[in-house]
Design a protein around this motif. Structure first.
Motif, mmCIF file in Angstrom:
data_model
loop_
_atom_site.group_PDB
_atom_site.id
_atom_site.type_symbol
_atom_site.label_atom_id
_atom_site.label_comp_id
_atom_site.label_asym_id
_atom_site.label_seq_id
_atom_site.Cartn_x
_atom_site.Cartn_y
_atom_site.Cartn_z
ATOM 1 N N ALA A 45 26.849 173.329 35.355
ATOM 2 C CA ALA A 45 26.974 171.959 35.840
ATOM 3 C C ALA A 45 25.717 171.450 36.535
ATOM 4 N N ILE A 46 24.790 172.351 36.886
ATOM 5 C CA ILE A 46 23.620 171.834 37.610
ATOM 6 C C ILE A 46 22.488 171.440 36.665
ATOM 7 N N ARG A 47 22.740 171.494 35.359
ATOM 8 C CA ARG A 47 21.676 171.148 34.408
ATOM 9 C C ARG A 47 21.516 169.643 34.285
ATOM 10 N N ASP A 48 20.330 169.291 33.908
ATOM 11 C CA ASP A 48 20.010 167.887 33.740
ATOM 12 C C ASP A 48 20.018 167.536 32.258
ATOM 13 N N TYR A 49 20.785 166.534 31.867
ATOM 14 C CA TYR A 49 20.785 166.119 30.471
ATOM 15 C C TYR A 49 20.246 164.695 30.395
#
Lengths: 105, 597
Positions: free
Chosen positions: B350-354
């Motif tokens: 969930a901490i990834r940047d898309y």
């Protein structure tokens, strides 16, 4: 202009020398199985999001190879994973979609 | 018993004091930091639970059962249970008895931190020592218990299979140092107490040993170095404790009240996640549990390595491990301390940047006709249409009027989105589906896909609507006499879908249904220990080939029951298993449809 019973449409020729394939090149490294896609369209046929935005994994891959915009199609993907389940080439399309979402600028 | 050394001090206690001081300082620092990392509501919930007598009692009970007696390990393997509880409980009793001795015999020294630990060095036997013989006996007894545990631990290093473990986690350097220090503590304690037994008194272990040593050791010069060595290994153990797996000893005492307070993992690295990472004892039970470990290449992607990499802050490996996991939840179900591997992984995702984000708020939803019972088949049932058809047919036979909400395609429930770490997007899907379901005015929502079912149960707020998996609903219909089953002569083995079994705790209803319509056999590893079919949407990066190996392992487990066919209650499991199965795989809805009238 006289009506000849047909019309002239704009050229849809793609100039592959000028297309921006950066995203596709990155994907070839992160998800090498993208190159094994044979554009059968199983993914598109099973897609849950297709009725809402014309999402089609086959078209997305094609668009990336041509450097076209994929944003509208991916904008409604629900990551349900059906495309991965049906892919006859065993491509992990779900991971591919996440990679596109990550690397697309 | 009298004080032997007037000052009550000897320099050999310094290494122990340094180690102990360090551990205390570190634990207090970590405790304060973790409590500050919790959100305000969570912190409030946590403190309130501490003063609630019911949870407080549960905390104490859990601490004794889990930390000292290792009840879960006993249930798993008695030898493994004995090994852990002998060390934990034995050591605990040595410390408690040491304090009792100080209070009884030299009460003026109780303020000295090290006295209970090195009691035998500082005292000398007097006339009234008989009073202490029971305590001495107990000290020797518990020392023997701990030593037996240490001996078993040494055997386990080379032959873990004797303890029911095929694989154990590879120890890192700091864990190895901690391990050898721990192994050295108790033999050295035995030696040290043996050498001073003729001065301070001893019991059945230290007494005779002292007599033997005195036969060939002419003087008392060797006992001080032994006490030094004992203190030094204690100091080393304490100093590596915060950086090694032995941090689980203090951390579990924080995790238990946090779990009983009902806190949930909300952050990728902070708060409860950090406590769970600290609590992982690196035992490696999750390695054998993990369905991925059928391939050697995936062994390093089990939860034990995830917690280790989070401690090291190795972002690349954290991402790899988090993405590969099937989220089947077996490691969590078998974990001895309650590390929530799947939840921690979802937080890492969930901490990834898309750069492309999905939004579903503007899509037009199809109208659902008013009905008491609404059926949501979900994406996977649409991929395996026979499941949806069978559910509808069975409901019709039972005279239930049902409205199929997504017959011609609908929305996804949002769980695949959630497990991929896209929480906001999942919420947007949840909102749309909620709107559709509530507009139908239904009071029962029948779901045929366990993935959707878990999502509806855990993440939807549907006031006045009962969400039910079809296996439970059919079971009720049979009980109410609305559905009549006939027995076929086939024998089925039931495969527990991860999300239905471990995820939602539904094990019995599907078995009852199969048992009423055919003969039923059990596989070796079933219920909580069932093996994921390999098709799980939880994994983002597992390739088709790696999944195939998992599927084949799951099938081998099912074949062992010698059943004619495989029954399951999940369309995804059916699709995955039937791809490689040599015998028919049927969804329970299909079986019931065949066997009912």
């Amino acid at each position: 202009m006289a009506d000849f019973g047909f019309k002239l449409s704009k050229s849809s020729t793609l100039d592959l020398d000028r297309t921006d394939t950066r995203v596709y090149d990155i994907l070839c490294k992160t998800d090498p199985d993208i190159r094994t896609c044979m554009a059968c369209g199983s993914c598109s046929a099973s897609c849950t999001a297709a009725p809402f935005c014309g999402m089609s994994m086959r078209k997305v891959i094609l668009a990336l190879q041509r450097g076209q915009d994929v944003r509208p199609m991916l904008g409604k993907c629900m990551l349900c994973g059906k495309c991965t389940m049906v892919c006859p080439r065993g491509i992990n399309t779900r991971h591919l979609i996440l990679s596109i979402c990550k690397y697309y600028d | 018993m009298i004080d032997r050394i007037p000052s009550g001090f000897n320099p050999f206690v310094i290494p122990f004091l340094v180690g102990m001081g360090f551990v205390f300082a570190y634990c207090i620092y970590a405790l304060v930091k973790i409590l500050l990392q919790l959100s305000f509501e969570d912190r409030k919930k946590f403190f309130l639970s501490l003063v609630n007598p019911k949870t407080a009692a549960k905390n104490i009970r859990d601490m004794f059962c889990d930390c000292l007696f290792h009840v879960k390990l006993w249930k798993r393997n008695p030898l493994l249970g004995y090994m852990h509880s002998s060390i934990a409980f034995g050591w605990f009793m040595l410390i408690v008895l040491g304090h009792i001795e100080v209070i009884l015999f030299v009460p003026t020294r109780i303020n000295l931190f090290y006295y209970p630990i090195f009691f035998n060095f500082f005292v000398a036997e007097a006339d009234q020592t008989m009073k202490g013989s029971l305590l001495f006996f107990m000290m020797d007894f518990f020392l023997l218990v701990v030593l037996s545990g240490i001996a078993l631990a040494m055997v386990k290093r080379v032959r873990s299979r004797l303890f029911g473990m095929r694989r154990t986690a590879r120890p890192s350097l700091v864990n190895t140092i901690g391990l050898y220090a721990l192994w050295a503590i108790f033999p050295l304690r035995l030696l040290a107490e043996t050498f001073t037994a003729h001065i301070s008194g001893g019991s059945f272990l230290t007494g005779p040993a002292n007599w033997i040593f005195r036969q060939f050791l002419g003087n008392d010069l060797h006992y001080l170095p032994t006490w030094w060595a004992y203190s030094i290994v204690l100091g080393i153990f304490m100093c590596v404790l915060p950086f090694s797996r032995y941090m689980h000893i203090p951390a579990e005492m924080l995790l238990i009240p946090m779990r009983n307070a009902g806190l949930k993992i909300r952050n990728a690295r902070k708060g409860l996640t950090r406590v769970q990472v600290f609590t992982c004892p690196n035992c490696g039970v999750c390695i054998d549990a993990c369905p991925m470990s059928v391939s050697k290449e995936n062994i390093k992607d089990c939860t034990v390595y995830l917690t280790r990499q989070i401690r090291r802050g190795n972002e690349k490996r954290i991402a790899e491990i988090s993405d590969k996991c099937l989220l089947c939840g077996k490691c969590e179900a078998l974990c001895q301390v309650g590390v929530q591997g799947p939840e921690i992984r979802i937080q890492q995702r969930a901490i990834r940047d898309y750069s492309i984000r999905q939004d579903f708020s503007d899509i037009a939803v199809n109208e659902v006709r008013k009905s008491h019972v609404v059926y949501f088949s979900g994406c996977m049932s649409q991929l395996v249409p026979s499941v949806g058809r069978s559910v509808e047919s069975v409901l019709k036979k039972a005279g239930v009027e049902v409205e199929w909400m997504d017959r011609d395609g609908g929305l996804c429930c949002g769980r695949p989105m959630l497990t991929a770490g896209k929480t906001e997007e999942a919420r947007s899907l949840v909102a749309k589906n909620t709107e559709m379901i509530l507009s139908s005015g239904a009071d029962t929502l029948v779901v045929s896909c366990p993935i959707c079912y878990r999502m509806f149960v855990e993440n939807y707020a549907l006031p006045g609507v009962r969400v039910v998996h079809y296996s439970v609903y059919f079971d009720e219909l049979v009980k109410a006499g609305r559905l009549h089953l006939t027995k076929s002569d086939l024998c089925y083995v039931y495969h527990d879908p991860c999300e239905l079994g471990r995820g939602c705790g539904i094990y019995d209803e599907p078995r009852r249904l199969v048992g009423q319509s055919a003969a039923i056999a059990e596989s070796d590893r079933c219920r909580k220990e069932s093996i994921c079919c390999g098709g799980s949407l939880g994994s983002l990066s597992l390739t088709f080939r790696q999944r195939e190996k998992i599927t084949r392992a799951a099938l081998e487990n099912l074949y062992a029951s010698k059943a004619d066919a495989i029954a399951t209650a999940c369309p995804l499991c059916k699709a995955t298993l039937s791809r490689f199965s040599d015998r028919p795989v049927r969804d329970i809805a299909e079986i019931i449809d065949l066997q009912s009238r």
